[in-house]
Design an enzyme around this catalytic site. Sequence first.
Site, PDB file in Angstrom:
ATOM      1  CD  GLU A 164      -2.524   1.650  -3.586  1.00 49.18           C
ATOM      2  OE1 GLU A 164      -3.569   2.297  -3.752  1.00 49.18           O
ATOM      3  OE2 GLU A 164      -1.699   1.940  -2.702  1.00 49.18           O
TER       4      GLU A 164
ATOM      5  CG  ASP B 237      -1.935   1.072   1.228  1.00 46.31           C
ATOM      6  OD1 ASP B 237      -2.826   1.029   0.363  1.00 46.31           O
ATOM      7  OD2 ASP B 237      -1.857   1.978   2.082  1.00 46.31           O
TER       8      ASP B 237
END
Length: 647
Positions: free
Chosen positions: A407, A378
């Site tokens: 990401e 993330d």
Amino acid sequence: MLEKSRIVIEKITPIINCGDYAVKRVTGEVVNVNADILGDGHDIIQASIFFKSKNQRRWNESRMNPTVNDNWNGVFTVETQGEYEYYIQGWEDHGLNWRHGIIKKIEDGQQVHSELLEGAELLKPILKNCTRSESELVKRAITSFSDREKYEEAVSICLDRELENIFIKYPVKAVPYKSQKIPVYVDRPKARFSTWYEFFPRSSSSEENKHGTFKDCERILPRISEMGFDVLYFPPIHPIGEVNRKGKNNATDAAQGDVGSPWGIGSKKGGHRDIHPELGKLKDFKSLVNKAKDLGIEVAMDFALQAAPDHPYVKQHPKWFKWRPDGSIQYAENPPKKYQDILPIYFESEEWKKMWSEFRDIVLYWIEEVGIKIFRVDNPHTKPFYFWGWLIAEVKKKHPDILFLSEAFTRPKIMEQLAKQGFTQSYTYFTWRNSKQELTQYVNELTKTDLKEYFRPNFWPNTPDINPYHLQGANESMYMIRYFLAATLSSNTGIYGPVFEFMISDAVPGKEEYHDSEKYQLRYWDWNAENKLMRVITKINQARKDNTSLQQTNNIQFCEIHDEGIMAYYKYDQARENHTLMVVSLDPHYSKQASVKVPRHELGLDFGQSITVEDLITGNSYHWDQEWCFIELHPGMPFHLFKIHKN
């Protein structure tokens, strides 16, 4: 630097940042090497690629061949996972120069007794390396070259192409020059070909308004497998913070019973090595991972380096966070957005070494305790680049199977830098590329520039964070178009599953965000439901599994079709044995007709040779014997996925 060699080697490809970072491949792939290699004068030069894995002692050699304008090309295949390296060696070839020169003199009618003696001297050291049949010729050559009585035989041997082959196989290298060593990292095939499905495990319950568990997720696994997905990605499964917990639709104050965002990690119930108790226990998660594996699915975990205000780290390691002058702690912000339920890690902390080791050990814990092999990371662009380079290298030293998906929806060079640091796959801008020109330009950028050597794209039509404008209120045809594009342009693809399948598109007004976002609340899904979109996704995924040309991204060529609302592109596998042609309308409302130019040259078709194209979605077949062939598309089935059969 002083250099005795007469050879210059420059403009080597592939190489990333002058060799600072590794070129990427998967096992069984070819590394296609090019370089400008030149020497002074008119002497014949030769070149080879030398390559090996770090576990090998001896270098393997693959000869290079000249193309045009002093450019040379060669290839080698990587067979095992892990680190490789290669370099180029170039040399002035005394053996081939001698043969070239003596043939010119023989053809000119000159006597070459002295030159024959030189040839004998060149052949003597070669003899010990020859096979039995080769040694017979070499011995005859040495004997005849040294005996004036055998002049005619000697001349005949000089003209024999077998002698040239021996000099090529056993080169006489004059002061060879070596290039720098260039690193290559080789992953397992899943790095290049994967089909991701994301859902929130807490929304897996068969009852409305009830928190789902890992046991509930097990019930859904066969459905995901049958649809052709081989990676199941869960948002964070750790305890969710209770302090500053977000409510529904990102409300600052949570109401009683609100479940909060799973990215607000950590509470009195544990941190990054713990499991949210309402999902189950560690043994339940292990059971889920193992049952998924039995169905050909790998479970991917979310690795989010951030903490809720009540994460154990805040008390255990206060220096890992940034404190304001008034004594309050800095929470996450991306102005004007505020994330009061998340504290960013302060990577400039004086305890950075201890912190880095802890974060590495979190990854190793889930690998070694549960068997996780894939991590979706993330927001890696909000942490130091060199930290990621170190962590990924540390993990892969022990576990080369591990894959990391970045990401990072941010500026291009930042996304590229993360890929250079070692991320296996990367989210992309596909979500915002809509027109034929935008899509073509972007895919060519990914596949025809240096990006193809280290940046592996993963195309997602949607994510929990992104409800793109073109899907808001879209019809079924648009959803089919976007999945088809994602799954056939890129060999790595994924969807935020149930929201995409059920075509949920309600948005926060004016934003690319889902209304009633599952990030902040439970959602109930009818996991037994079926619709046309689901069936089409299943067929597309099956075609991807059955056709190796769809299991790579870089071997793509866009085909001419004179309609800005239709795209056509051709793909082939490394062996050029599997060929597919995709034709897709970008218009979800109206039918389209056009003619597509078949890539006959790339297919290796003879003049007049026909092909049969088999639509892998509908099962229909068509016989094409022209360069330009008619196609028709309509919103009910806005694309063709053709497998090409040569007749």
